[in-house]
Scaffold this motif. Structure first.
Motif, PDB file in Angstrom:
ATOM      1  N   GLY A  43      27.114  11.958  28.088  1.00 36.10           N
ATOM      2  CA  GLY A  43      26.336  11.923  27.334  1.00 36.10           C
ATOM      3  C   GLY A  43      26.835  11.272  25.460  1.00 36.10           C
ATOM      4  N   SER A  46      28.736   8.221  25.925  1.00 33.34           N
ATOM      5  CA  SER A  46      27.909   6.808  25.630  1.00 33.34           C
ATOM      6  C   SER A  46      27.692   6.315  24.550  1.00 33.34           C
ATOM      7  CB  SER A  46      26.263   7.083  25.955  1.00 33.34           C
ATOM      8  OG  SER A  46      26.042   8.287  25.097  1.00 33.34           O
ATOM      9  N   THR A  47      27.274   7.170  22.840  1.00 27.39           N
ATOM     10  CA  THR A  47      28.056   6.398  21.550  1.00 27.39           C
ATOM     11  C   THR A  47      28.805   5.687  21.534  1.00 27.39           C
ATOM     12  OG1 THR A  47      26.495   8.003  21.351  1.00 27.39           O
ATOM     13  CG2 THR A  47      27.261   6.561  19.341  1.00 27.39           C
ATOM     14  N   LEU A  96      33.771   5.792  28.132  1.00 21.64           N
ATOM     15  CA  LEU A  96      33.219   5.438  29.521  1.00 21.64           C
ATOM     16  C   LEU A  96      33.606   4.433  30.404  1.00 21.64           C
ATOM     17  CD1 LEU A  96      29.325   6.639  29.259  1.00 21.64           C
ATOM     18  CD2 LEU A  96      31.519   7.909  29.692  1.00 21.64           C
ATOM     19  N   GLU A 101      29.291   4.080  32.396  1.00 24.35           N
ATOM     20  CA  GLU A 101      28.228   3.548  32.047  1.00 24.35           C
ATOM     21  C   GLU A 101      26.419   3.775  33.125  1.00 24.35           C
ATOM     22  OE1 GLU A 101      28.005   0.892  28.864  1.00 24.35           O
ATOM     23  OE2 GLU A 101      30.238   1.662  28.861  1.00 24.35           O
ATOM     24  N   LEU A 104      25.710   7.040  34.059  1.00 23.67           N
ATOM     25  CA  LEU A 104      24.718   7.025  32.613  1.00 23.67           C
ATOM     26  C   LEU A 104      23.339   6.143  32.771  1.00 23.67           C
ATOM     27  CD1 LEU A 104      24.791   8.169  29.681  1.00 23.67           C
ATOM     28  CD2 LEU A 104      25.491   6.322  28.790  1.00 23.67           C
ATOM     29  N   ASP A 105      23.738   5.130  32.708  1.00 25.96           N
ATOM     30  CA  ASP A 105      22.091   4.618  32.798  1.00 25.96           C
ATOM     31  C   ASP A 105      20.927   5.754  33.828  1.00 25.96           C
ATOM     32  OD1 ASP A 105      22.421   2.345  31.320  1.00 25.96           O
ATOM     33  OD2 ASP A 105      23.226   1.467  32.962  1.00 25.96           O
ATOM     34  N   SER A 108      20.260   8.976  32.116  1.00 23.01           N
ATOM     35  CA  SER A 108      19.034   8.378  32.048  1.00 23.01           C
ATOM     36  C   SER A 108      17.917   8.735  32.376  1.00 23.01           C
ATOM     37  CB  SER A 108      18.839   7.564  30.759  1.00 23.01           C
ATOM     38  OG  SER A 108      20.754   7.330  29.623  1.00 23.01           O
TER      39      SER A 108
ATOM     40  N   ARG B  11      21.008   2.412  24.204  1.00 21.11           N
ATOM     41  CA  ARG B  11      21.158   2.625  25.761  1.00 21.11           C
ATOM     42  C   ARG B  11      20.472   4.593  26.431  1.00 21.11           C
ATOM     43  NH1 ARG B  11      25.164   1.730  27.312  1.00 21.11           N
ATOM     44  NH2 ARG B  11      25.341   3.849  28.366  1.00 21.11           N
ATOM     45  N   CYS B  12      21.171   4.929  25.808  1.00 19.40           N
ATOM     46  CA  CYS B  12      20.663   6.565  25.678  1.00 19.40           C
ATOM     47  C   CYS B  12      20.034   7.217  24.803  1.00 19.40           C
ATOM     48  CB  CYS B  12      22.321   7.740  26.269  1.00 19.40           C
ATOM     49  SG  CYS B  12      21.771   9.025  26.533  1.00 19.40           S
ATOM     50  N   CYS B  15      19.551  10.887  25.500  1.00 20.90           N
ATOM     51  CA  CYS B  15      20.933  11.877  25.330  1.00 20.90           C
ATOM     52  C   CYS B  15      21.121  12.816  24.009  1.00 20.90           C
ATOM     53  CB  CYS B  15      22.230  10.796  25.192  1.00 20.90           C
ATOM     54  SG  CYS B  15      22.727  10.001  26.733  1.00 20.90           S
TER      55      CYS B  15
END
Lengths: 133, 133
Positions: A43, A46-47, A96, A101, A104-105, A108, B11-12, B15
């Motif tokens: 997480g 992710s940014t 990632l 990714e 992550l989706d 999420s 996108r998250c 998070c």
DNA sequence: CCGTATCCTTGGAGATACTG
DNA sequence: CAGTATCTCCAAGGATACGG
């Protein structure tokens, strides 16, 4: 024997494989998702890509030991990429991978489920605890 | 500071709440999903309501103790319903609640992800292990 | 800065035996 | 049948200190 119509079984096709199989088990992957630190690291990444020390600072309570172990696991599965720059002082960036990714989706959407139902769950717990005493 | 465009952050959305919040934490719910037995119980109940002893028989390696504890947790969260019939011998049936079914749907997509990528992950692990020695 | 090595604690989980 | 009650064990993880 089945109380519900058999067609319902189709709703959870993967369930049949939750208990065994070859190669990386569904179970192992769910473990990673359920793992406290893996999910936080994913997480956090992710940014933006981040350095080791940044991750350490960004996730309170995460020890160096667990951060290292977690990153190795994620890297081994190809969810996270590690790039070391030959500089002084050393610099290592984690990010990632495309595979990471996609995970992550999916995760999420699970987190979204949790957000959507947290109040309902909280209520359920309260009434259960009240009924139980 | 952000290496990726800021729009990626969107996108998250959830998070940001993975680390704290009030009420039942995202973390607690992910824990339940990552929990070995919870997920197996939910998956097993997806087909049909079942009795305690049936669940025990259906899930190899699950001790009575853990089955009871797991069921209580799921029941407390309102994911599983428990109905006891006043008969001799006693009969207790467990089933998924509507809420439990929505969780199952979400978790199934995660399991599907695992199925879709298990080969890729296996390959990643092999090459990582080879590179590491 | 980016880790590894070591010790040490804790609570999660299996085994076993017993009850309404 | 459907649990509860103990005991025990061990390994995941924190704290700390050190190395490239």
């Amino acid at each position: 024997m089945a109380i519900r119509p058999t067609t319902d079984t189709a709703r959870c096709g993967p369930c049949a494989q939750w208990r065994d199989g070859d190669g990386p088990l569904i179970r192992e992957i769910l473990n990673r998702v359920g793992d406290k630190w893996s999910i936080l690291v994913i997480g956090t990444l992710s940014t933006t890509p981040m350095r080791y020390s940044d991750l350490h600072a960004a996730i309170p309570g995460l020890s160096q030991r667990m951060l290292t172990l977690t990153l190795r696991q994620l890297q081994r599965d190809g969810l996270v990429d590690r790039v070391a720059y030959a500089e002084v002082p050393p610099r290592v960036e984690y990010s990632l991978t495309p595979l990471g990714e996609t995970l992550l989706d999916t995760v999420s959407s699970l987190a979204q489920w949790a957000l959507d139902h947290r109040d309902e769950i909280e209520t359920n717990r309260a009434s259960f605890d009240a009924a139980t005493g």
